[in-house]
Design an enzyme around this catalytic site. Structure first.
Site, PDB file in Angstrom:
ATOM      1  N   SER A 146      39.982  34.630  46.429  1.00  0.00           N
ATOM      2  CA  SER A 146      39.077  33.223  45.401  1.00  0.00           C
ATOM      3  C   SER A 146      37.827  33.640  45.371  1.00  0.00           C
ATOM      4  CB  SER A 146      40.427  32.514  45.009  1.00  0.00           C
ATOM      5  OG  SER A 146      39.625  31.589  43.862  1.00  0.00           O
ATOM      6  N   TYR A 159      45.806  25.136  47.619  1.00  0.00           N
ATOM      7  CA  TYR A 159      45.103  26.312  47.088  1.00  0.00           C
ATOM      8  C   TYR A 159      44.262  27.212  48.550  1.00  0.00           C
ATOM      9  CZ  TYR A 159      43.947  29.912  43.968  1.00  0.00           C
ATOM     10  OH  TYR A 159      43.468  31.148  43.031  1.00  0.00           O
TER      11      TYR A 159
END
Ligand code: NAD
Length: 264
Positions: A146, A159
């Site tokens: 990401s 995350y």
């Protein structure tokens, strides 16, 4: 006014993955589903893994993918569920989840759970698929990281930590795999139009104290130069390319598909 960056037509590049077998995690939804479909369309045999059975069945109907129901948070049982499926040429570590909360309120169990699903499970799968790739002298590992593998954002401690760890795993696989014809790379999208992001819009609205209608523009697209969400098919196209012979010199890197976010 027409946008200068329209969503491109899907499957614009002719990619040939005939004769390859690919294992894709989190294949029931979003990016994983698009990747599984794209690899199948390129001719690969696809093993589609998810904790939810129902979306895998419809994926299997649509693409011929072999469904394997496995919850990657239970590492040992997931490995058992995947027994007989380790002889793959391509591994796409995609399954992931999000939890949005300030650090001083972040639930410790949730933090650990996210590391299990998004770091330890990819490690376990890499460890099991490498022997076949090494003996074949060819392999492709694509880790769906990401922009949050490259940049941090507030309220996403677990995350961001997990994606940065995945970057480290990916680079290490690249170094060890190179003599055996195995490449490993991360793909780093900004916000993609998937159920995971739709869920985040609600959570971000609550955390930032703004209406849901303002989250995409004010929170999600502030850092990107191109002001739209990415479509899952655009990510799948990049993943599929990294799985080809043509991409054989690309390894140990992180390919951003982020509309210019990391240009800052
Ligand atoms: P999604 O929620 O649409 O799909 C994720 C899939 O993973 C689901 O089918 C879910 O069932 C599966 N999954 C989750 N936990 C699992 C577990 N324990 N065991 C097995 N399967 C499990 O999400 P998405 O947006 O398609 O995200 C896919 C990946 O892309 C994630 O790693 C995410 O971090 C990454 N990513 C997403 C975005 C985005 O904006 N959507 C941006 C950058 C990176």
């Amino acid at each position: 006014m027409t946008t200068p960056h329209p969503v491109p037509p899907h499957q614009v590049v002719a990619l040939d993955l005939r004769g390859r077998t690919a294992l894709v995690t989190g294949a029931g939804s979003g990016i994983g589903r698009s990747v599984a479909g794209r690899l199948a369309a390129a001719g690969a045999r696809v093993v589609a893994v998810d904790r939810d059975a129902e979306p895998l069945e419809s994926l299997a109907d649509d693409t011929g993918a072999v469904p394997v129901v496995a919850d990657l948070s239970d590492l040992d049982r997931a490995e058992e569920a995947l027994e007989g499926h380790w002889d793959v040429d391509v591994l796409v570590n995609n399954a992931g989840i999000q939890h949005v909360a300030p650090l001083d309120e972040f639930p410790a169990e949730r933090f650990a759970y996210i590391q299990t699903v998004m770091v330890e499970a990819p490690f376990r799968l890499v460890r099991r698929v490498l022997p076949h790739m090494y003996s074949a002298g060819w392999g492709r590992i694509v880790n769906i990281s990401s922009v949050h593998g490259l940049r941090a954002s507030p309220f996403k401690a677990a995350y961001v930590t997990a994606k940065h760890a995945l970057e480290g795993l990916s680079k290490t696989v690249a170094l060890e795999g190179a003599p055996h014809g195995v490449t490993a790379n991360c793909v780093n999208p900004a916000y993609v139009r998937t159920p995971l992001v739709e869920g985040q819009i609600r959570a971000q609205a609550a955390t930032h104290g703004i209406p849901e209608s303002e989250v995409v523009e004010k929170i999600m697209l502030t850092s990107a130069a191109i002001k739209r969400l990415i479509e899952p098919e655009e990510v799948a196209e990049l993943v599929a390319y990294l799985c080809t012979d043509a991409a054989g010199f690309i390894t140990g890197t992180s390919v951003a598909i982020d509309g210019g976010w990391t240009a800052h």
